[in-house]
Write an enzyme that holds these catalytic residues in place. Structure first.
Site, mmCIF file in Angstrom:
data_model
loop_
_atom_site.group_PDB
_atom_site.id
_atom_site.type_symbol
_atom_site.label_atom_id
_atom_site.label_comp_id
_atom_site.label_asym_id
_atom_site.label_seq_id
_atom_site.Cartn_x
_atom_site.Cartn_y
_atom_site.Cartn_z
ATOM 1 N N HIS A 1 -17.759 18.969 19.592
ATOM 2 C CA HIS A 1 -16.692 18.128 20.167
ATOM 3 C C HIS A 1 -15.584 18.996 20.749
ATOM 4 O O HIS A 1 -14.589 19.272 20.057
ATOM 5 C CB HIS A 1 -16.108 17.211 19.087
ATOM 6 C CG HIS A 1 -17.051 16.134 18.637
ATOM 7 N ND1 HIS A 1 -17.136 14.921 19.275
ATOM 8 C CD2 HIS A 1 -17.956 16.116 17.636
ATOM 9 C CE1 HIS A 1 -18.046 14.175 18.666
ATOM 10 N NE2 HIS A 1 -18.563 14.879 17.673
ATOM 11 N N GLU B 1 -13.357 18.214 22.683
ATOM 12 C CA GLU B 1 -12.110 17.450 22.861
ATOM 13 C C GLU B 1 -11.094 17.720 21.747
ATOM 14 O O GLU B 1 -9.908 17.461 21.931
ATOM 15 C CB GLU B 1 -12.397 15.948 22.983
ATOM 16 C CG GLU B 1 -12.880 15.236 21.727
ATOM 17 C CD GLU B 1 -14.404 15.238 21.560
ATOM 18 O OE1 GLU B 1 -15.068 16.140 22.110
ATOM 19 O OE2 GLU B 1 -14.926 14.335 20.864
ATOM 20 N N GLN C 1 17.633 -4.028 10.991
ATOM 21 C CA GLN C 1 18.567 -4.038 9.848
ATOM 22 C C GLN C 1 17.827 -4.407 8.562
ATOM 23 O O GLN C 1 18.004 -3.774 7.526
ATOM 24 C CB GLN C 1 19.686 -5.063 10.079
ATOM 25 C CG GLN C 1 20.599 -4.743 11.245
ATOM 26 C CD GLN C 1 21.626 -5.859 11.437
ATOM 27 O OE1 GLN C 1 22.138 -6.431 10.483
ATOM 28 N NE2 GLN C 1 21.914 -6.194 12.685
ATOM 29 N N GLU D 1 0.793 -1.231 0.000
ATOM 30 C CA GLU D 1 0.000 0.000 0.000
ATOM 31 C C GLU D 1 0.824 1.280 0.000
ATOM 32 O O GLU D 1 0.472 2.259 -0.628
ATOM 33 C CB GLU D 1 -0.933 0.035 1.219
ATOM 34 C CG GLU D 1 -2.205 -0.742 1.074
ATOM 35 C CD GLU D 1 -2.029 -2.215 1.406
ATOM 36 O OE1 GLU D 1 -0.883 -2.619 1.713
ATOM 37 O OE2 GLU D 1 -3.024 -2.951 1.343
ATOM 38 N N CYS E 1 -21.656 15.537 22.106
ATOM 39 C CA CYS E 1 -22.351 15.178 20.871
ATOM 40 C C CYS E 1 -23.453 14.153 21.160
ATOM 41 O O CYS E 1 -24.492 14.516 21.680
ATOM 42 C CB CYS E 1 -21.351 14.709 19.819
ATOM 43 S SG CYS E 1 -21.990 14.920 18.155
ATOM 44 N N LEU E 2 -23.212 12.865 20.894
ATOM 45 C CA LEU E 2 -24.215 11.860 21.245
ATOM 46 C C LEU E 2 -24.526 11.934 22.745
ATOM 47 O O LEU E 2 -25.665 11.686 23.172
ATOM 48 C CB LEU E 2 -23.690 10.466 20.885
ATOM 49 C CG LEU E 2 -24.633 9.313 21.195
ATOM 50 C CD1 LEU E 2 -25.881 9.390 20.329
ATOM 51 C CD2 LEU E 2 -23.941 7.973 20.984
HETATM 52 N N1 GLN Z 1 -24.970 10.037 15.914
HETATM 53 C C1 GLN Z 1 -25.187 11.396 16.289
HETATM 54 C C2 GLN Z 1 -25.400 12.303 15.087
HETATM 55 O O1 GLN Z 1 -25.058 11.941 13.984
HETATM 56 C C3 GLN Z 1 -24.050 11.908 17.141
HETATM 57 C C4 GLN Z 1 -22.764 12.054 16.384
HETATM 58 C C5 GLN Z 1 -21.555 12.160 17.270
HETATM 59 O O2 GLN Z 1 -21.609 11.852 18.457
HETATM 60 N N2 GLN Z 1 -20.453 12.579 16.707
HETATM 61 O O3 GLN Z 1 -25.911 13.373 15.221
#
Ligand code: GLN
Length: 533
Positions: free
Chosen positions: A508, A510, A193, A150, A382-383
């Site tokens: 997000h 993070e 090596q 690849e 998010c989720l």
């Molecule tokens: N599944 C959810 C959405 O699409 C949350 C996405 C996530 O957590 N990044 O809105």
């Protein structure tokens, strides 16, 4: 003129080339050089956005909405710079560009081939990354292991590129593993090596070796590798397993790594300004407090799936001289509230990160109910926000079986629903709401306290959203919408003011936390956790 460092890996995969690239970036920045880092991934996916986290770990999202390899997260965190789409190149994206050009007739008359067309496109990506940031040094990390079919086009492109830009303007660093045989107490150099031999057979002589090892490497082994691999003795660098990845730059610099690199690249050596990084390491190594966060997700068997979340928790810990332990909790193992109570009895805070699909959702809802009812600090990402809204709708607002249409299309109460702009989208690649969007913060909320700002920008990756039809009933029952899109239409942050810290966001955070500059929401969360202890 930009100088180039090419990093390849041999012997085994997962050698930590990303951490090495990030660490070198940090060190060269500390010597006053402008650095950018680019990752080349040999897979055929156009980007990792369509891959399961089990395949490839977290998908890291940049400001411009690029869905990228998790190594870009390390790069951003170590060199403290925002990267973008051009910093992550995949075989898929290279082939896509070349095939699209062919269809448009741009190669009319020519047979389109691996060399020069695919290799040409790879070289053009190097130039594009150079033009975008105009760095003094561009570090390019090639994913995969030397010898893989690849990655061959990438290696060939590098060989050509190095010849074209001339001697003294680039270097090759090969990262390998020295296996340790405990029975004989020996470190073995032979696989390294052989790996260098394969790299040479492609026309690349590495100028430096970085050797991953469990135990210190003796002078004998280093000299042997220098001799057999035609590498200067000072350029055989040891990279031992460290307690924290943030120690790697200092460990490498103590062996004079950047002095050698700068010599090879014909750049002047300068004093490394690393006092702030050393302070960070001190804080990491001397925590005064400790806390345990329950991280409840569906990809918990692979810690890399949540790497930015884990790093962000640690960053907020560093700032508070606190060691943050993670208790990994697989949400599909929780089927009853009692199970949630038991499994969470020893955690100081609860975090539900992002995710997709139905598996594990009911477990997450039980966990969130536990956090809400017991005033355990909660951060939802998010989720994790969508689930917090569902839980609140079901158990506080009495909307029985409220749900997201992602999990139940026929639910009576669609408290989370597909975004309007998503309704006519058919394909899956790069079609979510992606990247940085502004968010307006409501005064006198936990979010406002944390950010100390009225408008913030955060990175997104989602298709579903809070359904405003339920705004009135949910807010009447005590849910506060503490952040929205500037037009007020998209709920971006929700919180429950009654609790010490119950904050969940649609974006997000993070992806924007940095070791020396933790994200405000993670700081707020960890502050609440430590205050409660
Ligand atoms: N599944 C959810 C959405 O699409 C949350 C996405 C996530 O957590 N990044 O809105």
């Amino acid at each position: 003129m930009t100088k180039y460092i090419f990093i390849t890996g041999g012997v085994v995969s997962s050698l930590g080339k990303g951490i090495l690239a990030a660490s070198l970036g940090r060190l060269l920045v500390s010597k006053g050089y402008k650095v950018s880092i680019q990752k080349f991934d040999p897979y055929i996916n156009v980007d990792p956005g369509t891959m399961s986290p089990f395949q490839h770990g977290e998908v890291f999202v940049c400001d411009d909405g690029a869905e990228t390899d998790l190594d870009l997260g390390h790069y951003e965190r170590f060199i403290n710079t925002d990267l973008s789409q051009i910093n992550n190149v995949t075989s898929g994206s290279v082939y896509q560009t070349v095939i699209n050009k062919e269809r448009r007739g741009e190669y009319l008359g020519a047979t389109v081939q691996m060399i020069p067309h695919i290799t040409g496109e790879i070289k053009s990506r190097l130039i594009q990354a150079t033009k975008k940031d105009n760095p003094d040094i561009l570090i390019a990390e090639i994913g995969g292991t030397i010898g893989d079919i690849e990655s061959l086009p990438f290696i060939e492109a590098i060989r050509q590129f190095r010849t074209e830009i001339g001697h003294g303007n680039s270097m090759s660093i090969h990262v390998t593993l020295l296996p340790y045989l405990p029975t004989s107490g020996e470190l073995k150099t032979k696989p390294s090596q052989h790996s260098v031999n394969v790299l040479r057979s492609y026309g690349i002589q590495p100028e430096m070796l970085v050797l991953r090892t469990q135990v210190p490497i003796g002078k004998n082994e280093k000299d042997k590798l220098a001799l057999f691999c035609s590498v200067n003795k000072d350029c055989v660098i040891e990279c031992k397993d460290m307690n924290t990845i943030y120690e790697v730059p200092i460990y490498l610099e103590n062996q004079g790594i950047t002095k050698e690199i700068l010599k090879i690249l014909n750049l002047e050596d300068r004093e490394a300004k690393l006092a702030d990084w050393e302070e960070l390491i001190y804080a990491i190594k001397h925590p005064k407090k400790e806390a345990t966060i329950g991280l409840v997700g569906k990809y918990t068997e692979l810690n890399d799936a949540y790497i930015s979340v884990v790093e962000s928790l640690k960053h907020a810990g560093f700032k508070n001289s606190a060691k943050i332990n993670i208790k990994w909790i697989a949400s599909d193992n929780i089927t009853t509230y009692k199970e949630a109570e038991e499994i969470l009895s020893d955690v100081d805070g609860i975090l539900v990160p992002g995710g997709f699909g139905t598996r594990g959702i009911e477990g997450k809802l039980k966990v969130i109910k536990y956090a809400r009812e017991n005033n355990v600090p909660y951060l939802g990402l998010c989720l994790g926000m969508q689930c917090a809204v569902i839980e609140f709708a079901r158990n506080v607002a009495g909307l029985n079986n409220a749900n997201s249409t992602e999990f139940d299309k026929t639910t009576e109460y669609k408290v989370v629903d597909l975004m309007e702009e998503q309704k006519n989208i058919l394909g899956y690649g790069a079609t979510m709401r992606l990247g940085s969007y502004p968010c307006k913060i409501t005064p006198n909320t936990k979010a406002h306290q944390a950010y100390q700002a009225d408008i913030i920008n955060e990175r997104h990756r989602h298709r579903f959203e809070f359904n405003n039809e339920y705004k009135e009933i949910l807010t009447q029952k005590g849910l506060v919408i503490s952040g929205t899109s500037p037009d007020g239409l998209l709920a971006e942050i929700v919180e429950i003011p009654k609790n010490d810290w119950f904050v969940a966001c649609q974006f997000h955070p993070e992806f924007k936390s940095r070791p020396q500059n933790p994200h405000p929401l993670f700081l707020g969360f960890i502050d609440a956790v430590l205050n409660q202890k």
